[in-house]
Enzyme design. Sequence first.
Site, mmCIF file in Angstrom:
data_model
loop_
_atom_site.group_PDB
_atom_site.id
_atom_site.type_symbol
_atom_site.label_atom_id
_atom_site.label_comp_id
_atom_site.label_asym_id
_atom_site.label_seq_id
_atom_site.Cartn_x
_atom_site.Cartn_y
_atom_site.Cartn_z
ATOM 1 N N ASP A 264 0.912 -1.265 0.048
ATOM 2 C CA ASP A 264 -0.040 0.254 -0.031
ATOM 3 C C ASP A 264 0.840 1.194 -0.003
ATOM 4 O O ASP A 264 0.284 2.469 0.042
ATOM 5 C CB ASP A 264 -0.811 -0.037 1.243
ATOM 6 C CG ASP A 264 -0.149 -0.229 2.424
ATOM 7 O OD1 ASP A 264 0.768 -1.018 2.586
ATOM 8 O OD2 ASP A 264 -0.485 0.542 3.559
ATOM 9 N N TYR B 68 1.186 0.305 16.065
ATOM 10 C CA TYR B 68 2.851 0.661 16.260
ATOM 11 C C TYR B 68 2.950 1.292 17.639
ATOM 12 O O TYR B 68 2.220 2.215 17.925
ATOM 13 C CB TYR B 68 3.391 1.366 15.105
ATOM 14 C CG TYR B 68 3.418 0.670 14.101
ATOM 15 C CD1 TYR B 68 4.685 -0.017 13.616
ATOM 16 C CD2 TYR B 68 2.361 0.677 13.133
ATOM 17 C CE1 TYR B 68 4.563 -0.787 12.459
ATOM 18 C CE2 TYR B 68 2.394 -0.237 12.054
ATOM 19 C CZ TYR B 68 3.596 -0.845 11.416
ATOM 20 O OH TYR B 68 3.249 -1.457 10.193
ATOM 21 N N LYS C 63 -0.330 -6.560 14.134
ATOM 22 C CA LYS C 63 1.074 -6.157 13.527
ATOM 23 C C LYS C 63 1.741 -5.017 14.218
ATOM 24 O O LYS C 63 1.023 -4.072 14.633
ATOM 25 C CB LYS C 63 0.856 -5.889 12.098
ATOM 26 C CG LYS C 63 2.343 -5.269 11.360
ATOM 27 C CD LYS C 63 1.856 -4.882 9.987
ATOM 28 C CE LYS C 63 3.080 -4.340 9.279
ATOM 29 N NZ LYS C 63 2.904 -4.093 7.896
#
Length: 268
Positions: free
Chosen positions: A30, A149, A179
């Site tokens: 992406d 994150y 993730k």
Amino acid sequence: MTRHTPTDAGRAARLDRLSTDGKILMVPMDHGITLGAVQGLADIESTIDAVTRGGADAVLTQKGIAPRVHPNKNGAGYVVHLNASTSIGPDADDKRVTGTVKEAVQAGADAVSLHLNVGNQHEPKQIEQLAEVTKDAREYGVPVLAMTYARGEGVDSTDPEALGHAVRLGEELGADLVKTGYSGDAESFEHVVESTDLPVLIAGGSKGTNRQTVEMVRGAMDAGASGVSMGRSIFQHEDPEQIAAAVSAVIHDDASVDDALMAGGFEG
């Protein structure tokens, strides 16, 4: 720890399309919306074909690239990402919504994903974005990958405590997969994996050498990760198929670093 498994058949079936025996090699591509048509993305068709031939279980793009994905993914799973920013905009961490779960389904996606910076000034808004996506995804039986994150002023993006908090946030908001960044070694990353009942994938980060890439994957898997969602280290490689094969050997065959490099056709 027993990993979370969805109880509804549709969501479970779509999750299966993203993995091989519960292990996942995903290649996000992406980055075109963020960086432009950089190496590996201008001819994204060839790159998708190469990484999936090399062993990638799934690829990920923004919704508009879907027509270029399906003819070239060799039966792999497909994820549509639902927020973004650009590298030349006022704030790269300010991810704005780019699509809906319904649009992702219409684009042929098996799952959707959303990026969230935990500890950042934009965190509150991105929490709301993820909560909305997980709510909508349940209605369609679509799995959600939360890219959580540890990223913000004064936040160490490799601190296992911060990373553990980030992945737990994803689970608390209803994601099916999470993730996050890698803490740097297997021992410290165990804390991250143990912070959630969800499958944990690591991001690839900046492109390193072949050995560095494979060593990072080996460390994550040794810590109990379920795989990787690795972009530039794979799609910008001079031979995406070979590096995908090396990473796949670690994830799917439990190969050592040296054996994985050999599987990819690289010298040790």
